[in-house]
Design an enzyme around this catalytic site. Sequence first.
Site, PDB file in Angstrom:
ATOM      1  CE1 TYR A  25       1.842  28.074 -30.734  1.00  0.00           C
ATOM      2  CE2 TYR A  25       0.944  25.882 -30.462  1.00  0.00           C
ATOM      3  CZ  TYR A  25       0.849  27.160 -30.982  1.00  0.00           C
ATOM      4  OH  TYR A  25      -0.244  27.490 -31.742  1.00  0.00           O
ATOM      5  CE  LYS A  52       6.270  29.033 -46.318  1.00  0.00           C
ATOM      6  NZ  LYS A  52       5.585  29.007 -47.615  1.00  0.00           N
ATOM      7  CG  ASP A  62       2.845  27.667 -48.215  1.00  0.00           C
ATOM      8  OD1 ASP A  62       3.383  26.539 -48.289  1.00  0.00           O
ATOM      9  OD2 ASP A  62       3.328  28.673 -48.770  1.00  0.00           O
ATOM     10  CG  ASP A  77      -2.622  24.623 -32.378  1.00  0.00           C
ATOM     11  OD1 ASP A  77      -3.692  24.004 -32.254  1.00  0.00           O
ATOM     12  OD2 ASP A  77      -2.340  25.638 -31.726  1.00  0.00           O
ATOM     13  CG  ASP A  82      -8.101  23.858 -34.640  1.00  0.00           C
ATOM     14  OD1 ASP A  82      -7.948  22.790 -34.017  1.00  0.00           O
ATOM     15  OD2 ASP A  82      -8.395  24.929 -34.081  1.00  0.00           O
TER      16      ASP A  82
END
Length: 332
Positions: free
Chosen positions: A120, A173, A205, A229, A233
């Site tokens: 981002y 990751k 993951d 992010d 959620d």
Amino acid sequence: MTDEIVVIEGDGIGREVVPAAVDVLESLDLDFEFVAAEAGDATKAATGEALPAETYERAADADATLFGAAGETAADVILPLREAVDSFVNVRPAKAFPGVDALRPETDVVFLRENTEGVYSGHEDRLSEDLSTLTRVVTSSASRELAEYACDFVEDGRGPAGDPDEGFTIAHKANVMRETDGRFRDEVAAVADERGVDADEELMDAFATKLPLDPGQYGVIVCPNLAGDVLSDLAAGLVGGLGLLPSANVGHDNGLFEPVHGTAPDIAGEGVANPTAAVLSAAMLLEYLGHVEEGQRVRDAVEGVLSDGPRTGDLGGSATTDEVTAAIVDRL
Ligand code: ATP
Ligand code: MG
């Protein structure tokens, strides 16, 4: 000393839930000065700018900002505002409440998401007809700053378990993004080690599978920007959705506090939005400004109302925003 709090209602139900949160703050009799400022779609329509310079500067100079939501212009408003308050960490608790249907009622986690870099950081290029690229930025300094915050957070007992020995989980990751997430993981783990805080890790993951299957095993989770992010959620889905969840963008001597939900155009203007997320964002603001006891009182009042009613339509009730807000203030 008076704390200056900038209040930006924004668009849609922001205009309903932010005033509710301000009512709750005002009922506490603390030394706050509220300063209204404008941003969002309506502001753009009226002035040509979604985030007027005046609003940016007010937020930058304030002690804290309470924000509602912005519609189409959300990215033009919220990204600069996070920068205005110099935010380096996005704090996203996801907790199931008594009396509210949740997919996983045992969920009680807090995400600490890196808030300035990762994918981002905004550097995308179109190199040819066929090729677009994105530069992913990870610095040791930002990773370490987040890690120091995470260590303070668990040491102060602010994690869900309230137990510093629980430490935190790093979700990353680094097996694939060896350089960037490798740096992130190594720096965060090194700070935890220096501070004597227990830090375990999960590949993000695998974590996305394990969290919904068994959320009870997690508490504080430290993530790079995009992972935080998405995963926060995911956690929101486990506890009954958007109308309940607050967030904080914490900076060095400033912060921006906002509900996780957006403008909810389907119910905007009807006076029926659930004020819980905005009021819990105000509780995070209180704690950030050092009013820890008042923050807890607000949380307790919200939980009491969630469990005994009145409830808004999203929770199966028929109460208005004002009725729920009055019930929270009554309990205070
Ligand atoms: P935006 O583009 O501004 O994010 P959206 O259409 O994605 O708007 P959200 O605000 O994200 O809408 O909300 C998604 C759904 O959840 C909508 O159906 C909305 O009515 C509901 N919702 C969100 N927040 C609340 C709330 N505080 N009270 C009641 N319902 C809510
Ligand atoms: Mg939305």
